[in-house]
Design an enzyme around this catalytic site. Structure first.
Site, PDB file in Angstrom:
ATOM      1  N   HIS A  67       0.835  -1.216   0.000  1.00 61.52           N
ATOM      2  CA  HIS A  67       0.000   0.000   0.000  1.00 61.52           C
ATOM      3  C   HIS A  67       0.865   1.259   0.000  1.00 61.52           C
ATOM      4  O   HIS A  67       1.832   1.347   0.756  1.00 61.52           O
ATOM      5  CB  HIS A  67      -0.928   0.015   1.226  1.00 61.52           C
ATOM      6  CG  HIS A  67      -2.070  -0.940   1.085  1.00 61.52           C
ATOM      7  ND1 HIS A  67      -1.903  -2.304   1.147  1.00 61.52           N
ATOM      8  CD2 HIS A  67      -3.390  -0.730   0.840  1.00 61.52           C
ATOM      9  CE1 HIS A  67      -3.079  -2.901   0.964  1.00 61.52           C
ATOM     10  NE2 HIS A  67      -3.992  -1.963   0.776  1.00 61.52           N
ATOM     11  N   GLU A  87      -9.398   7.382  -3.964  1.00 60.10           N
ATOM     12  CA  GLU A  87      -9.687   7.294  -2.531  1.00 60.10           C
ATOM     13  C   GLU A  87      -9.014   8.446  -1.766  1.00 60.10           C
ATOM     14  O   GLU A  87      -9.644   9.086  -0.911  1.00 60.10           O
ATOM     15  CB  GLU A  87      -9.200   5.932  -2.005  1.00 60.10           C
ATOM     16  CG  GLU A  87     -10.066   4.791  -2.513  1.00 60.10           C
ATOM     17  CD  GLU A  87      -9.354   3.451  -2.632  1.00 60.10           C
ATOM     18  OE1 GLU A  87      -9.990   2.480  -3.064  1.00 60.10           O
ATOM     19  OE2 GLU A  87      -8.160   3.365  -2.314  1.00 60.10           O
ATOM     20  N   VAL A 120      -2.163   1.868   7.140  1.00 58.27           N
ATOM     21  CA  VAL A 120      -3.218   1.652   6.148  1.00 58.27           C
ATOM     22  C   VAL A 120      -4.571   1.982   6.768  1.00 58.27           C
ATOM     23  O   VAL A 120      -4.886   1.555   7.890  1.00 58.27           O
ATOM     24  CB  VAL A 120      -3.203   0.190   5.619  1.00 58.27           C
ATOM     25  CG1 VAL A 120      -4.390  -0.066   4.700  1.00 58.27           C
ATOM     26  CG2 VAL A 120      -1.897  -0.087   4.877  1.00 58.27           C
ATOM     27  N   LEU A 121      -5.344   2.747   6.017  1.00 51.26           N
ATOM     28  CA  LEU A 121      -6.672   3.191   6.471  1.00 51.26           C
ATOM     29  C   LEU A 121      -7.537   3.364   5.222  1.00 51.26           C
ATOM     30  O   LEU A 121      -7.051   3.861   4.203  1.00 51.26           O
ATOM     31  CB  LEU A 121      -6.513   4.541   7.182  1.00 51.26           C
ATOM     32  CG  LEU A 121      -7.778   5.227   7.661  1.00 51.26           C
ATOM     33  CD1 LEU A 121      -8.165   4.672   9.038  1.00 51.26           C
ATOM     34  CD2 LEU A 121      -7.563   6.727   7.791  1.00 51.26           C
TER      35      LEU A 121
HETATM   36  N1  LIG Z   1      -1.832   3.677   3.132  1.00 52.61           N
HETATM   37  C1  LIG Z   1      -3.109   3.455   2.784  1.00 52.61           C
HETATM   38  O1  LIG Z   1      -3.981   3.289   3.612  1.00 52.61           O
HETATM   39  N2  LIG Z   1      -3.397   3.445   1.468  1.00 52.61           N
HETATM   40  C2  LIG Z   1      -4.677   3.064   0.998  1.00 52.61           C
HETATM   41  N3  LIG Z   1      -5.841   3.555   1.673  1.00 52.61           N
HETATM   42  C3  LIG Z   1      -6.790   3.820   0.763  1.00 52.61           C
HETATM   43  O2  LIG Z   1      -7.944   4.159   1.003  1.00 52.61           O
HETATM   44  N4  LIG Z   1      -6.281   3.674  -0.499  1.00 52.61           N
HETATM   45  C4  LIG Z   1      -4.965   3.330  -0.406  1.00 52.61           C
HETATM   46  O3  LIG Z   1      -4.154   3.210  -1.301  1.00 52.61           O
END
Ligand SMILES: NC(=O)N[C@H]1NC(=O)NC1=O
Length: 184
Positions: A67, A87, A120-121
């Site tokens: 991510h 996002e 990550v969120l």
């Molecule tokens: N670091 C992280 O949470 N990245 C992710 N979150 C999200 O909603 N899209 C992403 O790529």
């Protein structure tokens, strides 16, 4: 797109369409394809999440490491995936001023140093004020529970991406089990 269409897809098409349900981890879609036919969207989603749950810890951490940081280098350089770009933009992270961006980058670096994987969120369920707050809060969590929380966020992201692709209202699709218990 309906389930009949999904079930009729060959391997390549399936991975092309679902390869980024889990960010930059097309292997998950490649493995899920073998489980077809799927009875409905929920069934399809369950297969994605079951694959993640069955991974050893190194694999789960690997998924998190795929991510991009929120408001991080990929965003600055324009190298985010289309899904992540959307996002992060919806959460207002593409229009932070320099101070807010720097603060988030410093928190991201502290988090990565503590846990060994990026923060990550599910950005679409958050906003530019809540992201740094939540990051600062999670920095103090224990590594075991933080891994579970982060994987829960991966599932929320996947849930919303799948609902987008299948034209479903995300609120009408059962939320992932690991996410449900958190919200009760
Ligand atoms: N670091 C992280 O949470 N990245 C992710 N979150 C999200 O909603 N899209 C992403 O790529």
């Amino acid at each position: 797109m309906d389930m009949e269409k999904v079930n009729s897809m060959g391997f390549r098409e399936f991975v092309d369409v679902f390869g980024n349900i889990i960010e930059k981890c097309p292997l998950v879609a490649a493995a899920v394809w073998s489980q077809r036919p799927f009875s409905d969207l929920q069934d399809l989603e369950n297969h994605f999440f079951a694959f993640i749950d069955a991974l050893p810890r190194s694999g789960q951490e690997g998924i998190l490491r795929c991510h991009p940081d929120l408001a991080g280098r990929d965003l600055q350089q324009g190298t985010l995936t289309a899904e992540s770009q959307r996002e992060q933009s919806q959460a207002g992270l593409t229009s932070l001023d320099a101070d807010d961006r720097l603060r988030l980058q410093q928190l991201n670096a502290r988090y990565r140093e503590r846990f060994g994987f990026p923060f990550v969120l599910a950005a679409r369920l958050s906003d530019r004020d809540a992201v740094p707050r939540e990051l600062a809060r999670r920095l103090h969590c224990q590594p075991e529970s933080e891994l579970r929380t982060a994987l829960g966020e991966v599932k929320k992201i996947g849930h919303l991406r799948l609902a987008d692709l299948l034209g479903a209202d995300p609120a009408r699709v059962e939320p992932p089990r690991s996410w449900r218990s958190e919200r009760q």
